[in-house]
Design an enzyme around this catalytic site. Structure first.
Site, PDB file in Angstrom:
ATOM      1  N   CYS A   6       0.850  -1.196   0.000  1.00 41.99           N
ATOM      2  CA  CYS A   6       0.000   0.000   0.000  1.00 41.99           C
ATOM      3  C   CYS A   6       0.884   1.244   0.000  1.00 41.99           C
ATOM      4  O   CYS A   6       0.597   2.220  -0.711  1.00 41.99           O
ATOM      5  CB  CYS A   6      -0.915   0.020   1.211  1.00 41.99           C
ATOM      6  SG  CYS A   6      -2.363  -1.039   1.066  1.00 41.99           S
ATOM      7  N   HIS A  45      -6.158  -2.536  -1.298  1.00 36.60           N
ATOM      8  CA  HIS A  45      -5.576  -3.554  -0.420  1.00 36.60           C
ATOM      9  C   HIS A  45      -6.471  -4.794  -0.392  1.00 36.60           C
ATOM     10  O   HIS A  45      -7.538  -4.784   0.218  1.00 36.60           O
ATOM     11  CB  HIS A  45      -5.384  -3.016   1.004  1.00 36.60           C
ATOM     12  CG  HIS A  45      -4.729  -4.030   1.904  1.00 36.60           C
ATOM     13  ND1 HIS A  45      -3.359  -4.228   1.933  1.00 36.60           N
ATOM     14  CD2 HIS A  45      -5.250  -4.943   2.770  1.00 36.60           C
ATOM     15  CE1 HIS A  45      -3.080  -5.194   2.789  1.00 36.60           C
ATOM     16  NE2 HIS A  45      -4.204  -5.650   3.311  1.00 36.60           N
ATOM     17  N   GLY A  91       3.821 -19.689   0.350  1.00 34.90           N
ATOM     18  CA  GLY A  91       5.030 -18.867   0.317  1.00 34.90           C
ATOM     19  C   GLY A  91       4.768 -17.373   0.270  1.00 34.90           C
ATOM     20  O   GLY A  91       5.660 -16.591  -0.056  1.00 34.90           O
ATOM     21  N   THR A  93       4.707 -13.839   1.566  1.00 37.30           N
ATOM     22  CA  THR A  93       5.343 -13.113   2.674  1.00 37.30           C
ATOM     23  C   THR A  93       4.753 -11.714   2.838  1.00 37.30           C
ATOM     24  O   THR A  93       4.764 -11.184   3.948  1.00 37.30           O
ATOM     25  CB  THR A  93       6.873 -13.006   2.475  1.00 37.30           C
ATOM     26  OG1 THR A  93       7.144 -12.349   1.238  1.00 37.30           O
ATOM     27  CG2 THR A  93       7.524 -14.380   2.460  1.00 37.30           C
ATOM     28  N   HIS A  96      -0.479  -8.501   0.771  1.00 38.14           N
ATOM     29  CA  HIS A  96      -1.214  -7.625  -0.162  1.00 38.14           C
ATOM     30  C   HIS A  96      -1.093  -8.345  -1.497  1.00 38.14           C
ATOM     31  O   HIS A  96       0.031  -8.585  -1.975  1.00 38.14           O
ATOM     32  CB  HIS A  96      -0.567  -6.232  -0.180  1.00 38.14           C
ATOM     33  CG  HIS A  96      -1.198  -5.237  -1.116  1.00 38.14           C
ATOM     34  ND1 HIS A  96      -1.577  -3.970  -0.717  1.00 38.14           N
ATOM     35  CD2 HIS A  96      -1.485  -5.307  -2.441  1.00 38.14           C
ATOM     36  CE1 HIS A  96      -2.083  -3.312  -1.746  1.00 38.14           C
ATOM     37  NE2 HIS A  96      -2.040  -4.107  -2.813  1.00 38.14           N
ATOM     38  N   HIS A  98      -0.424  -9.883  -4.851  1.00 37.87           N
ATOM     39  CA  HIS A  98       0.532  -9.489  -5.887  1.00 37.87           C
ATOM     40  C   HIS A  98       0.821 -10.671  -6.790  1.00 37.87           C
ATOM     41  O   HIS A  98       0.748 -11.823  -6.368  1.00 37.87           O
ATOM     42  CB  HIS A  98       1.834  -8.960  -5.262  1.00 37.87           C
ATOM     43  CG  HIS A  98       2.471  -9.901  -4.277  1.00 37.87           C
ATOM     44  ND1 HIS A  98       2.034 -10.020  -2.978  1.00 37.87           N
ATOM     45  CD2 HIS A  98       3.491 -10.778  -4.413  1.00 37.87           C
ATOM     46  CE1 HIS A  98       2.776 -10.924  -2.345  1.00 37.87           C
ATOM     47  NE2 HIS A  98       3.651 -11.416  -3.190  1.00 37.87           N
TER      48      HIS A  98
HETATM   49  P1  AMP Z   1       5.779 -13.209  -1.799  1.00 39.14           P
HETATM   50  O1  AMP Z   1       6.867 -14.019  -1.154  1.00 39.14           O
HETATM   51  O2  AMP Z   1       5.057 -13.895  -2.907  1.00 39.14           O
HETATM   52  O3  AMP Z   1       4.853 -12.600  -0.770  1.00 39.14           O
HETATM   53  O4  AMP Z   1       6.539 -12.031  -2.546  1.00 39.14           O
HETATM   54  C1  AMP Z   1       6.917 -10.849  -1.928  1.00 39.14           C
HETATM   55  C2  AMP Z   1       7.972 -10.240  -2.806  1.00 39.14           C
HETATM   56  O5  AMP Z   1       8.074  -8.877  -2.482  1.00 39.14           O
HETATM   57  C3  AMP Z   1       9.370 -10.847  -2.655  1.00 39.14           C
HETATM   58  O6  AMP Z   1       9.811 -11.350  -3.913  1.00 39.14           O
HETATM   59  C4  AMP Z   1      10.216  -9.665  -2.175  1.00 39.14           C
HETATM   60  O7  AMP Z   1      11.501  -9.672  -2.744  1.00 39.14           O
HETATM   61  C5  AMP Z   1       9.408  -8.479  -2.654  1.00 39.14           C
HETATM   62  N1  AMP Z   1       9.551  -7.239  -1.904  1.00 39.14           N
HETATM   63  C6  AMP Z   1       9.432  -7.070  -0.568  1.00 39.14           C
HETATM   64  N2  AMP Z   1       9.570  -5.769  -0.247  1.00 39.14           N
HETATM   65  C7  AMP Z   1       9.752  -5.105  -1.420  1.00 39.14           C
HETATM   66  C8  AMP Z   1       9.944  -3.725  -1.766  1.00 39.14           C
HETATM   67  N3  AMP Z   1       9.982  -2.762  -0.833  1.00 39.14           N
HETATM   68  N4  AMP Z   1      10.112  -3.413  -3.071  1.00 39.14           N
HETATM   69  C9  AMP Z   1      10.087  -4.371  -4.019  1.00 39.14           C
HETATM   70  N5  AMP Z   1       9.889  -5.682  -3.763  1.00 39.14           N
HETATM   71  C10 AMP Z   1       9.738  -6.038  -2.477  1.00 39.14           C
HETATM   72 ZN    ZN Z   2      -1.781  -3.250   1.187  1.00 37.37          ZN
END
Ligand code: AMP
Ligand code: ZN
Length: 112
Positions: A6, A45, A91, A93, A96, A98
């Protein structure tokens, strides 16, 4: 709301954006796992794929159209992968919704 994506959508923290419209933003993953690794998110969100409803489901089609557009712009003419991680064992992390758009190398299957 304390949500990193967000904050990216609202320009409260920096990101390397590759696409933006009124509902969607796409930016380079901080820790890329492929030569092209872009995250595509709804600005709204939505916690995960488990929270897609009749009311918000149209954003998914829009995200996939954007993914194809970004893939073309980034020269992924031999294909690419779109990944959604949902929930702990999936998996996920960042809580939100994506989609990972990955390409520029041959992908393994099944993934990890
Ligand atoms: P997931 O594990 O599917 O939730 O993917 C989260 C992704 O967000 C991971 O590949 C991280 O490298 C990426 N990530 C986390 N924080 C940031 C950020 N500030 N800017 C860009 N990518 C991010
Ligand atoms: Zn969000």
């Amino acid at each position: 709301m304390d949500c990193i994506f967000c904050k990216i959508a609202n320009n409260e923290i920096p990101s390397s954006k590759v696409y933006e419209d009124e509902k969607i933003v796409a930016f380079n993953d901080l820790n890329p796992k492929a030569p092209v690794h872009v995250l595509i998110i709804p600005k709204e969100h939505i916690k995960s794929a488990d929270y897609i409803t009749q009311e918000n489901q149209s954003i998914i089609g829009e995200i996939f159209m954007v993914a194809s557009e970004i893939a073309k712009k980034q020269g992924l003419k031999n294909g690419y992968r779109i990944v959604n991680n949902c929930g702990e064992e999936g998996g996920q992390t960042v809580k939100h919704l994506h989609f990972h758009l990955m390409g520029g190398r041959k992908m393994e299957w099944p993934a990890g």
